[in-house]
Scaffold this active site. Structure first.
Site, PDB file in Angstrom:
ATOM      1  NE  ARG A 241      -4.185  -1.541  -0.110  1.00 36.09           N
ATOM      2  CZ  ARG A 241      -4.233  -2.510  -1.008  1.00 36.09           C
ATOM      3  NH1 ARG A 241      -3.204  -2.701  -1.823  1.00 36.09           N
ATOM      4  NH2 ARG A 241      -5.277  -3.306  -1.093  1.00 36.09           N
ATOM      5  CD  GLU A 270      -2.485   3.589  -5.655  1.00 40.73           C
ATOM      6  OE1 GLU A 270      -3.584   3.159  -6.061  1.00 40.73           O
ATOM      7  OE2 GLU A 270      -1.588   2.848  -5.251  1.00 40.73           O
ATOM      8  CG  HIS A 288      -2.669  -0.437  -7.203  1.00 41.42           C
ATOM      9  ND1 HIS A 288      -3.010   0.304  -6.099  1.00 41.42           N
ATOM     10  CD2 HIS A 288      -2.634  -1.720  -6.777  1.00 41.42           C
ATOM     11  CE1 HIS A 288      -3.174  -0.496  -5.053  1.00 41.42           C
ATOM     12  NE2 HIS A 288      -2.955  -1.725  -5.451  1.00 41.42           N
TER      13      HIS A 288
END
Length: 329
Positions: A241, A270, A288
């Site tokens: 993460r 993000e 991602h």
């Protein structure tokens, strides 16, 4: 009686959409690079009974309140981060997720990033496309060895950390790991990983590999102090993460060449990426892509459909995050 209305925030597998169309009216955002804005989510929730949302969607209390009769929030995530579960539970709206099915795909891309940044593959690709061929023994793109090096797995006792360790063994790498809850000796032997204290892992590893979950304790787990402990020849790879790493501190460390480089599939804010990282040639960035495998994504979408069909049939869905709503009278 009218058919239920489902909105999907980005395209998913056609086979999953077709299953839903058999029982519901289905609309979806057809643009695979457009993340719906908050206003678009508000509009979608107001006019639909079920929201089928993806990892990047932020479904806050305001979005949920836009339709108190919303029947379900069906997420294609393993945990419902960025969904206000408390707000949904207050309205007895089930929030569903998917099981942890992304282990091998995420480990694959993690090792791909490690290899790409160490061996300067992206830089080489760009040179060839630009018509530049420095010569097969030129020093122009000399990188770093991977085989026989030390990899340090932060949070490495989990599924993805152990999967990365399996790949690292194929490169004759020594696998260190640190986690707040050490594994048993038997588990360590089976996984081929050696426990060391956190600071020792940072100091000894040629590749610092981030696998920690995101929570209050792990936010900015890797910051200025931790980056300073790493070797100047070491690389940081993060597919966990984004906020586990202080992105601004990482950019400063990379700019000063205090570490050799980084491979990043996740980012602190993000979809925004720290601007300084974008221009750095010793950083490999991917948007991602951890679970971006066609077969896996199709399976993930069908799990979400299974959850939706259960709700439409009046059953508790198999992957419900807030099952307590079904216990109320």
């Amino acid at each position: 009686m009218s058919r239920p209305r489902i909105y999907i925030t980005q395209p998913v597998a056609n086979s999953a959409i077709e299953r839903l169309k058999q029982v519901a009216e289905v609309e979806f955002n057809p643009d695979s690079v457009h993340i719906p804005s908050k206003q678009e989510l508000l509009d979608a929730v107001r006019s639909h009974d079920i929201l089928f949302c993806l990892l990047q969607d932020r479904v806050d209390a305001e979005v949920i309140a836009a339709n108190p009769k919303l029947r379900m929030l069906a997420s294609m995530k393993i945990t419902p981060s960025d969904i206000d579960v408390a707000a949904a539970s207050a309205l007895r709206i089930p929030v569903t997720v998917i099981p942890a099915v992304v282990t091998e795909a995420t480990a694959d891309i993690h090792f791909a990033l490690l290899l790409a940044v160490a061996r300067r593959l992206v830089e080489g690709d760009r040179l060839v496309r630009a018509g530049v061929f420095p010569g097969s023994q030129s020093s122009h793109l000399e990188g770093s060895a991977v085989s026989g090096k030390v990899i340090g797995l932060i949070g490495g006792g989990g599924r993805i950390g152990r999967a990365v360790a399996r790949r690292a063994h194929g490169f004759s790498m020594r696998c260190l790991y640190w986690t707040p809850r050490r594994k048993s000796e038997a588990e360590e032997r089976e996984a081929g990983i050696a426990y060391v204290p956190f600071d020792q892992l940072l100091a000894e590893s040629d590749f610092v590999s981030v696998h920690a979950p995101l929570n209050a304790e792990t936010r900015h787990l890797i910051g200025e102090r931790e980056l300073a402990l790493m070797k100047p020849t070491a690389f940081l790879v993060n597919t966990a993460r984004g906020p586990v790493v202080d992105e601004a501190a990482l950019a400063r460390a990379l700019a000063a060449r205090r570490i050799a480089g980084a491979g990043l599939d996740v980012f602190e804010h993000e979809p925004r990426v720290e601007p300084a990282l974008v221009s750095m040639t010793h950083v490999v960035l991917t948007p991602h892509l951890g679970s971006a495998v066609r077969e896996l994504r199709e399976a993930m979408a069908h799990i979400v459909v299974d959850n939706i069909l259960a709700v439409l049939e009046g059953r508790q869905p198999p992957n419900c995050w807030n099952p307590e709503i079904y216990a109320r009278t």
